[in-house]
Design a protein around this motif. Structure first.
Motif, PDB file in Angstrom:
ATOM      1  N   SER A  24       0.853  -1.187   0.000  1.00  0.00           N
ATOM      2  CA  SER A  24       0.000   0.000   0.000  1.00  0.00           C
ATOM      3  C   SER A  24       0.887   1.234   0.000  1.00  0.00           C
ATOM      4  CB  SER A  24      -0.917   0.014   1.223  1.00  0.00           C
ATOM      5  OG  SER A  24      -0.152   0.009   2.416  1.00  0.00           O
ATOM      6  N   GLY A  25       0.391   2.270  -0.601  1.00  0.00           N
ATOM      7  CA  GLY A  25       1.118   3.525  -0.616  1.00  0.00           C
ATOM      8  C   GLY A  25       1.845   3.810  -1.908  1.00  0.00           C
ATOM      9  N   ARG A  26       2.083   2.785  -2.687  1.00  0.00           N
ATOM     10  CA  ARG A  26       2.764   2.981  -3.956  1.00  0.00           C
ATOM     11  C   ARG A  26       2.499   1.763  -4.828  1.00  0.00           C
ATOM     12  NH1 ARG A  26       8.768   5.219  -3.635  1.00  0.00           N
ATOM     13  NH2 ARG A  26       7.585   6.755  -2.455  1.00  0.00           N
ATOM     14  N   ALA A  27       2.517   1.988  -6.123  1.00  0.00           N
ATOM     15  CA  ALA A  27       2.303   0.869  -7.039  1.00  0.00           C
ATOM     16  C   ALA A  27       3.463  -0.111  -6.977  1.00  0.00           C
ATOM     17  CB  ALA A  27       2.139   1.396  -8.461  1.00  0.00           C
ATOM     18  N   LEU A  28       3.135  -1.373  -6.924  1.00  0.00           N
ATOM     19  CA  LEU A  28       4.144  -2.420  -6.784  1.00  0.00           C
ATOM     20  C   LEU A  28       4.859  -2.721  -8.086  1.00  0.00           C
ATOM     21  CD1 LEU A  28       5.102  -4.189  -4.430  1.00  0.00           C
ATOM     22  CD2 LEU A  28       3.452  -5.912  -5.164  1.00  0.00           C
ATOM     23  N   ASN A  29       4.312  -2.265  -9.209  1.00  0.00           N
ATOM     24  CA  ASN A  29       4.849  -2.683 -10.503  1.00  0.00           C
ATOM     25  C   ASN A  29       6.186  -2.043 -10.865  1.00  0.00           C
ATOM     26  OD1 ASN A  29       4.014  -0.111 -11.072  1.00  0.00           O
ATOM     27  ND2 ASN A  29       2.490  -0.684 -12.601  1.00  0.00           N
ATOM     28  N   THR A  30       6.687  -1.159 -10.018  1.00  0.00           N
ATOM     29  CA  THR A  30       8.018  -0.599 -10.248  1.00  0.00           C
ATOM     30  C   THR A  30       9.077  -1.264  -9.383  1.00  0.00           C
ATOM     31  OG1 THR A  30       7.678   1.146  -8.584  1.00  0.00           O
ATOM     32  CG2 THR A  30       7.026   1.644 -10.848  1.00  0.00           C
ATOM     33  N   TYR A  31       8.694  -2.339  -8.688  1.00  0.00           N
ATOM     34  CA  TYR A  31       9.604  -3.024  -7.770  1.00  0.00           C
ATOM     35  C   TYR A  31       9.765  -4.493  -8.118  1.00  0.00           C
ATOM     36  CZ  TYR A  31       8.919   0.967  -4.606  1.00  0.00           C
ATOM     37  OH  TYR A  31       8.870   2.216  -4.043  1.00  0.00           O
ATOM     38  N   GLY A  32      10.995  -4.974  -7.995  1.00  0.00           N
ATOM     39  CA  GLY A  32      11.187  -6.408  -7.907  1.00  0.00           C
ATOM     40  C   GLY A  32      10.760  -6.836  -6.510  1.00  0.00           C
ATOM     41  N   VAL A  33      10.270  -8.059  -6.384  1.00  0.00           N
ATOM     42  CA  VAL A  33       9.764  -8.536  -5.098  1.00  0.00           C
ATOM     43  C   VAL A  33      10.400  -9.878  -4.778  1.00  0.00           C
ATOM     44  CG1 VAL A  33       7.734  -9.126  -3.731  1.00  0.00           C
ATOM     45  CG2 VAL A  33       7.562  -7.390  -5.540  1.00  0.00           C
ATOM     46  N   ARG A  52       9.799  -7.087 -11.971  1.00  0.00           N
ATOM     47  CA  ARG A  52       8.696  -6.123 -11.944  1.00  0.00           C
ATOM     48  C   ARG A  52       7.528  -6.540 -12.814  1.00  0.00           C
ATOM     49  NH1 ARG A  52      11.841  -0.688 -13.353  1.00  0.00           N
ATOM     50  NH2 ARG A  52      12.918  -2.180 -14.685  1.00  0.00           N
ATOM     51  N   SER A  53       7.829  -7.044 -13.973  1.00  0.00           N
ATOM     52  CA  SER A  53       6.758  -7.436 -14.891  1.00  0.00           C
ATOM     53  C   SER A  53       6.189  -8.806 -14.576  1.00  0.00           C
ATOM     54  CB  SER A  53       7.291  -7.444 -16.320  1.00  0.00           C
ATOM     55  OG  SER A  53       8.270  -8.457 -16.471  1.00  0.00           O
ATOM     56  N   GLY A  54       6.932  -9.569 -13.788  1.00  0.00           N
ATOM     57  CA  GLY A  54       6.511 -10.938 -13.497  1.00  0.00           C
ATOM     58  C   GLY A  54       6.980 -11.939 -14.536  1.00  0.00           C
ATOM     59  N   SER A  70       4.294 -15.527  -7.745  1.00  0.00           N
ATOM     60  CA  SER A  70       3.541 -14.848  -8.796  1.00  0.00           C
ATOM     61  C   SER A  70       3.139 -13.467  -8.283  1.00  0.00           C
ATOM     62  CB  SER A  70       2.302 -15.651  -9.191  1.00  0.00           C
ATOM     63  OG  SER A  70       1.438 -15.809  -8.079  1.00  0.00           O
ATOM     64  N   ARG A  71       2.729 -12.628  -9.220  1.00  0.00           N
ATOM     65  CA  ARG A  71       2.321 -11.296  -8.804  1.00  0.00           C
ATOM     66  C   ARG A  71       1.117 -10.837  -9.603  1.00  0.00           C
ATOM     67  NH1 ARG A  71       7.274  -7.575  -9.325  1.00  0.00           N
ATOM     68  NH2 ARG A  71       5.764  -5.998  -8.671  1.00  0.00           N
ATOM     69  N   ASP A  72       0.324  -9.992  -8.973  1.00  0.00           N
ATOM     70  CA  ASP A  72      -0.812  -9.352  -9.613  1.00  0.00           C
ATOM     71  C   ASP A  72      -0.630  -7.862  -9.395  1.00  0.00           C
ATOM     72  OD1 ASP A  72      -3.257  -8.259 -10.361  1.00  0.00           O
ATOM     73  OD2 ASP A  72      -4.400  -9.961  -9.592  1.00  0.00           O
ATOM     74  N   ASN A  73      -0.050  -7.215 -10.369  1.00  0.00           N
ATOM     75  CA  ASN A  73       0.236  -5.779 -10.209  1.00  0.00           C
ATOM     76  C   ASN A  73      -1.046  -4.955 -10.112  1.00  0.00           C
ATOM     77  OD1 ASN A  73       3.029  -6.040 -10.119  1.00  0.00           O
ATOM     78  ND2 ASN A  73       3.257  -5.851 -12.332  1.00  0.00           N
TER      79      ASN A  73
END
Length: 127
Positions: A24-33, A52-54, A70-73
């Motif tokens: 929360s607070g920022r879009a996750l799609n600019t980060y590797g996780v 970032r893109s998955g 997996s990720r759901d941006n």
């Protein structure tokens, strides 16, 4: 940015759990996780990571074939599906995010030059 890790719990050997890391607070799609784990007296170790893109994911040898990241941006969430759990998977699991362009090589050192860390969720695998 706040990261909320959830989904931990007690599971039997051979069972499954699904961990989630919600940002929360920022879009996750600019980060590797990445997910890391740690047990008392041991250093933090890398578990799994996703770009970032998955499009690319990485796994520790110890979880390869059993865990899936997996990720759901759109939902700002990353999931770690853990199957065929073993007693040695017992640990506190942490999610972390990084905008560094060099986080990949740092994974094996238990780092990703993280910008933010979640609070951890306990996974206990027992017979």
């Amino acid at each position: 940015v706040q990261l909320q890790a959830s989904g931990g719990g007690l599971v039997q050997i051979g069972g499954s759990l699904r961990l989630s890391c919600a940002a929360s607070g920022r879009a996750l799609n600019t980060y590797g996780v990445a997910w890391f784990r740690q047990t008392p007296g041991k250093e933090r170790e890398f578990v799994a990571a996703i770009t970032r893109s998955g499009s690319v994911s990485y796994y520790a040898d110890s979880v390869k074939g059993r865990f899936s990241i997996s990720r759901d941006n759109g939902k700002n969430t990353v999931t770690l599906q853990m199957n065929s759990l073993k007693s040695e998977d017992t640990a506190v699991y942490y999610c972390a995010i990084s905008q560094s362009s060099n986080w990949g090589p740092a994974l094996t050192r238990g780092s990703m030059y993280a910008d933010y860390w979640g609070q951890g969720t306990l996974v206990t695998v027992s017979s």
